[in-house]
Write a protein that holds these residues in place. Structure first.
Motif: not given
Lengths: 665, 186
Positions: A328-344
């Motif tokens: 289910i994870y392989a099929i449904r997991a979010p396709k694009v990385a979401g979230g706010k950007p962060f620095k190193f």
């Protein structure tokens, strides 16, 4: 009659679990409110019958019903009543029933404390929990029936394994199971989110308190187990890297990674897929632990009787639950990385490192635990790896964690000012270095790892205290510490105490095996031990040789210890019972060896500085977990989620808005 | 999509490994592996005594009386389980019982014996496990019955239970003492 009723109750619970699994999930996918409404009553009904079954088994033990095979194997007439309670979960069948009981308690708690959650979500969550309960109930009924009769009934039973006859066992398994069964709730939330396609961050916020509570219980359970092993097994060791211990430690490591990654996902929206995966892994490792302990695949080397049918069943169930979830994870997991950007240089990065290290540590323990099996599979023979591998690798992986952990709270999300953090933490570093130098000066014999331990513990401990002070000074009254933050402070402080305990104990314990003549005095680790001889003692179900040893320092008496060597009536098994004078800064640990000539005995004497700190650290971590879980934010959000996005979360970045009852996306 | 399948792939490999484990356990009855040594002379060994490390014991010195060689180690939990059976049921049989402390630190072994009691007539140490390899030991405890001529007659892998002492070990020992009696009579 009562045992048959117990078995009947188990079967009814199985049917209700099936209903709890199938109907609400079906209802949630079709938007059928009637089917969704089955979830809560099914949970309650199942719990009632599981409690009845558990009660029936307990009753059989209290009544000493030796016509029940399980009772006859694990109890006898001489067993004191309080151990008859703990004997219920003293072996495979009963402990499985305890597992199921605890799963039901969690399900009831979720059902009761989730009024504010969308119906479809809670239907899926309870449905997933129902599936797990169904699997375990079926397993019990088909392969491990605790109510099986042994007819005609026996006049007396065998005995509960003497090493299990201890107050520690009354508490240890229930706490441990509450911990790793509790990860089923985070797992159920993750699967519910995947099934519903609502992969925003709301589910993480709902799952967080449950994960923290489960983690806290697991921490407590492991600490209790370690403490129990320390004083019961008579070796003075507190951790053995034994497959059974590892089985509980792997979920803890992944759980630790999970509570941190949940924080990132909830607050920043990143690590979404990773948090899903960790939720699946934490519970999968709990199941894997159950498999390893009960299938005999690894413990067969220790020659416990095992039934391949049990192993196959759990493996099939493991395959279904974990394989299904990962699919289910392989099929449904979010396709694009979401979230706010962060620095190193940011808190996000530090938590990423934390996750990496804890996940690696869990993988390392898994590899070491399965190594004998891998050896067989590749034809290299059954080779097992021992404490040197685990100890070295674990220290290696935890060293960066310990070095970086004080920076965590001082670093801001997204982008941190490392100079400011460094300025704030400098006193902690200075303190650590000075203390290590002072320790070397005071105890010149202290080896390097003791010094590293002192320095690391102070660096981590002082670092977190500096953070608490900074909050105290800079934040306005009433908003200084949220429960979530206070929990973090407690748990990190506990980590410092734990590090101090482990490193100092390992570096400076004195262990000696000595021959003591009657009334002879010997000096070990600055303490005088006077041996007063051995006398006969009689317990409720054992006979013992009991030694008396007086401990003093410079003529001042400190303690009188009475270690025993017991011979149990039932199975004829012998058990050494050490005696300990506990102290915050050192334990004196005495165990009786063998009788020698002329009333002399060999006696094992340990002086273990700071050993209590290991478990004290565990207790702090546990309180940290509970405190963080109590944060009102986790409970308040659900109402807010319906109204609109919380300012601290990036729902607006994600295609799925947080709305209840959306059905399949 | 592909990289999301990686966890599933790893998990399937793990299930394969665990399934193999179950298969291996059911097809290798660990306690009933026929030993190629049975009916053959026991491997030659000369090993130091646990309690007098400067002295040694060799297989040749043991010729003349049948004995049981019990492989154990302080690190071995099953040996702890087996211990009361050695003390309570095997020692009373009157046969010479030799402990082979296998892959173990002598100090640990002494501590172990002190803690639980000493069922052995003599304990020899095989610290690096060489003798264990000669005997084909692959787990502890393991027990060999060697007759007066130094021939291995019976081998038990894993702990003894009252049942297999009654059904297997005891008949074998009777056979040996019976043979001795026949030899002794003429």
């Amino acid at each position: 009659m009562i045992p048959e009723l117990g078995q009947f109750a188990l079967i009814l619970a199985l049917l209700l679990a099936a209903a709890q699994c199938v109907l609400p999930i079906l209802g949630a996918s079709r938007g059928n409110a009637a089917l969704i409404a089955v979830a809560r009553p099914a949970v309650a009904g199942q719990a009632v019958f599981v409690v009845l079954a558990f009660g029936a088994l307990t009753y059989a033990f209290l009544q000493q019903d030796f016509s029940v095979a399980y009772v006859a194997q694990n109890s006898n007439l001489a067993l004191p009543w309080y151990y008859r309670f703990s004997a219920v979960w003293g072996a495979h069948e009963g402990s499985l029933l305890l597992w199921i009981l605890i799963l039901n308690l969690w399900s009831v708690a979720v059902a009761a404390c989730s009024r504010h959650l969308p119906d479809a979500v809670i239907a899926r969550v309870l449905g997933v929990l129902g599936f797990i309960a169904f699997g375990f109930l079926l397993f019990t009924i088909l392969t491990s029936n605790p109510f099986a009769r042994h007819l005609p009934g026996l006049a007396d039973g065998a005995d509960l394994n003497p090493i299990l006859q201890d107050p520690g066992l009354i508490m240890h398994p229930p706490m441990l199971y509450t911990g790793y069964v509790g990860f089923s709730v985070a797992f159920a939330f993750a699967i519910a989110a995947l099934l519903g396609g609502e992969l925003d961050v709301a589910w993480v916020r709902w799952a967080r308190p449950w994960t923290n509570v489960a983690w806290a219980f697991l921490t407590f359970g492991i600490a209790l187990g370690s403490w129990w092993a320390y004083y019961v097994l008579g070796w003075g060791g507190w951790w053995f890297w034994d497959p059974v211990e590892n089985a509980s430690f792997m979920p803890w490591l992944v759980g630790t990674a999970l509570i941190h990654s949940q924080a990132v996902t909830e607050k920043r929206g990143s690590f979404r897929a990773w948090t899903l995966l960790l939720s699946i892994f934490a519970f999968s490792l709990s199941l894997l632990g159950t498999f390893l302990v009960r299938s005999g695949v690894l413990t067969s080397v220790h020659a416990f009787a095992s039934d391949p049918k049990r192993g196959l069943f759990i493996l099939a169930f493991l395959g279904a639950v974990v394989g299904g979830s990962l699919l289910i994870y392989a099929i449904r997991a979010p396709k694009v990385a979401g979230g706010k950007p962060f620095k190193f240089l940011s808190r996000d990065t530090l938590l990423l490192v934390n996750n990496l290290m804890f996940a690696c540590a869990a993988a390392m323990v898994l590899l070491g635990t399965l190594y004998p099996l891998i050896g067989d599979a590749i034809g290299a023979g059954r080779i097992s790896v021992g404490p040197p591998y685990f100890g070295f690798m674990f220290a290696l992986l935890m060293l960066p964690v310990a070095c970086l952990v004080p920076f965590g709270p001082f670093f801001r999300w997204a982008s941190a000012d490392w100079r400011a953090a460094w300025r704030a933490l400098r006193p902690a570093l200075i303190l650590a270095v000075v203390a290590a130098a002072a320790a070397k000066w005071m105890v010149p014999s202290l080896p390097l790892r003791g010094l590293v331990g002192v320095a690391t513990a102070l660096w981590v401990g002082a670092g977190i205290i500096l953070y608490a002070l900074m909050r105290w000074r800079s934040a306005p009254r009433g908003r200084r510490f949220t429960p979530e933050m206070f929990g973090m402070i407690l748990a990190h402080f506990g980590f410092a105490i734990f590090v101090a305990g482990v490193m100092i104990t390992e570096a400076s314990s004195v262990e000696s095996d000595l021959r003591f003549a009657r009334d002879e005095t010997k000096t070990i680790g600055g303490l005088d031990f006077r041996f007063r001889g051995v006398e006969h003692a009689q317990g409720p179900n054992y006979q013992a040789d009991q030694g008396t040893i007086e401990v003093s320092r410079d003529g001042r008496p400190i303690a009188t210890l009475s270690p025993q060597k017991r011979q149990y009536v039932g199975g004829g098994m012998a058990q050494t019972k050490s005696d300990i004078d506990p102290g915050l800064f050192r334990d004196v640990y005495v165990a009786l060896g063998e009788p020698l000539q002329d009333g002399a005995w060999s006696v094992r004497v340990y002086v273990k500085p700071f050993v209590r700190w290991i478990w004290l650290g565990g207790l702090f971590m546990m309180f940290g977990g509970f405190t963080a879980a109590a944060d009102r934010r986790f409970r308040a959000v659900a109402e807010r989620a319906g109204i609109g996005a919380d300012a601290s979360t990036p729902e607006q970045h994600h295609p799925h808005p947080t709305l209840p009852l959306k059905g399949r996306a | 999509m592909i990289h999301r399948l990686i966890p599933l792939g790893v998990f399937i490999a793990l299930v394969g490994l665990l399934g193999f484990g179950i298969w291996w356990n059911t097809h290798h009855e660990m306690t009933e592996v026929p030993s190629p040594l049975i009916g053959k002379p026991a491997p030659e060994f000369t090993l130091p005594l646990l309690y007098e490390a400067d002295k040694t014991l060799s297989g040749k010195e043991l010729l003349g009386t049948p004995y049981l060689l019990n492989v154990f180690g302080s690190w071995c939990p099953t040996c702890q389980y087996e211990h009361p059976i050695l003390t309570g049921q095997i020692k009373p049989l009157g046969i010479k019982l030799i402990g082979l402390d296998w892959k173990d630190e002598p100090a640990d072994a002494k501590r172990w014996i002190e803690q639980f009691g000493n069922p052995y007539d003599v304990v020899i140490t095989d610290r690096d496990g060489r003798a264990g390899i000669d005997f084909g030991v692959y787990m502890a405890p393991e027990t060999f019955l060697v007759d007066a001529q130094g021939v291995v007659r019976y081998k038990r892998i894993g702990m003894f239970t009252p049942e297999n002492i009654r059904d297997e070990l005891l008949p074998k020992i009777k056979e040996l003492t019976g043979n001795n009696a026949k030899k002794g009579s003429p």
